[in-house]
Design an enzyme around this catalytic site. Sequence first.
Site, short mmCIF file in Angstrom:
data_model
loop_
_atom_site.label_atom_id
_atom_site.label_comp_id
_atom_site.label_asym_id
_atom_site.label_seq_id
_atom_site.Cartn_x
_atom_site.Cartn_y
_atom_site.Cartn_z
N VAL A 42 0.84 -1.20 0.00
CA VAL A 42 0.00 0.00 0.00
C VAL A 42 0.87 1.25 0.00
O VAL A 42 1.88 1.31 0.70
CB VAL A 42 -0.93 0.00 1.23
CG1 VAL A 42 -1.73 1.30 1.30
CG2 VAL A 42 -1.86 -1.20 1.17
N GLY A 43 0.48 2.24 -0.80
CA GLY A 43 1.19 3.51 -0.80
C GLY A 43 2.53 3.50 -1.47
O GLY A 43 3.37 4.37 -1.23
N GLY A 96 2.89 3.26 -4.95
CA GLY A 96 2.77 3.60 -6.36
C GLY A 96 2.52 2.41 -7.26
O GLY A 96 2.75 2.49 -8.47
N LEU A 97 2.03 1.30 -6.70
CA LEU A 97 1.80 0.10 -7.49
C LEU A 97 0.32 -0.16 -7.73
O LEU A 97 -0.07 -1.27 -8.08
CB LEU A 97 2.45 -1.11 -6.80
CG LEU A 97 3.98 -1.05 -6.68
CD1 LEU A 97 4.50 -2.27 -5.96
CD2 LEU A 97 4.61 -0.94 -8.07
N GLY A 98 -0.51 0.86 -7.55
CA GLY A 98 -1.91 0.73 -7.92
C GLY A 98 -2.77 -0.03 -6.93
O GLY A 98 -3.78 -0.62 -7.32
N SER A 126 -4.79 1.09 -4.63
CA SER A 126 -6.15 1.65 -4.52
C SER A 126 -6.98 1.27 -5.74
O SER A 126 -8.18 0.97 -5.61
CB SER A 126 -6.09 3.17 -4.37
OG SER A 126 -5.51 3.79 -5.50
N ALA A 127 -6.39 1.27 -6.92
CA ALA A 127 -7.11 0.87 -8.13
C ALA A 127 -7.53 -0.59 -8.04
O ALA A 127 -8.67 -0.94 -8.38
CB ALA A 127 -6.25 1.10 -9.37
N ALA A 128 -6.64 -1.44 -7.58
CA ALA A 128 -6.96 -2.87 -7.44
C ALA A 128 -8.09 -3.07 -6.43
O ALA A 128 -8.99 -3.89 -6.64
CB ALA A 128 -5.72 -3.64 -7.02
N ASP A 152 -4.25 2.98 -13.95
CA ASP A 152 -4.13 1.87 -12.99
C ASP A 152 -5.39 1.02 -12.97
O ASP A 152 -5.31 -0.21 -12.83
CB ASP A 152 -3.86 2.42 -11.58
CG ASP A 152 -2.43 2.91 -11.40
OD1 ASP A 152 -1.60 2.66 -12.29
OD2 ASP A 152 -2.15 3.55 -10.37
#
Length: 204
Positions: free
Chosen positions: A95-96, A98-100, A102-104, A145
């Site tokens: 989390v947090g 930059g790997l998406g 929140s989009a997932a 994302d």
Amino acid sequence: INRYTATEISENQTSDVTLYSALLSKPLQISWKPLHARARTIAARYQAFCQQQLTIEHVLQQPEDLVLYALHYLCRTFKVALAGLTIQIQSDLPVGSGLGSSAALIVSLVHAFLNFIEHRISDSEFLTHCLHLENFQHGKSSGFDLETSFYGGVRHRHRGAISLPLSTFYLINTGKPTVSTGMCVEFVRAHYPETHPLWAQFQT
């Protein structure tokens, strides 16, 4: 990249929503009335952000805020009134970073919700609803994302066109940054408008 977020929604015997997530120190139980009231407060904060009265990090103030607002939005959009729900969210995405993540989470939650109410929509409508929700996380999401989470694989976008790059690539997780993606996006948007000559350097 074998990293996933999975959401399961099921009925329970109460009239409350019970949320299980690794983002929370303990399960959250909330009834629908305060959930909708809290979601309206979150929506008001987002409107204040749009009017440049708040910065994006003040819109979602608690780890569960995105999920609670999403439930409110989906119930209102699809005109359903639900009783007790148990929502279990599992993810191995950092989390947090930059790997998406929140989009997932959003794609997984919307998919689980639509399955639960047995409602089908087109891919484009699905992503439109997801984009609305991710705006609360990032201010004004590009949707990239979300598309990657929804369709899977690796995607490359250039001037609106999406294609697949070479199959061999490397992804390095350098850890959690000191500021969120949303804060970075808003800083760049404020200081480097689309007409700034800096962007021409990315196109050459």
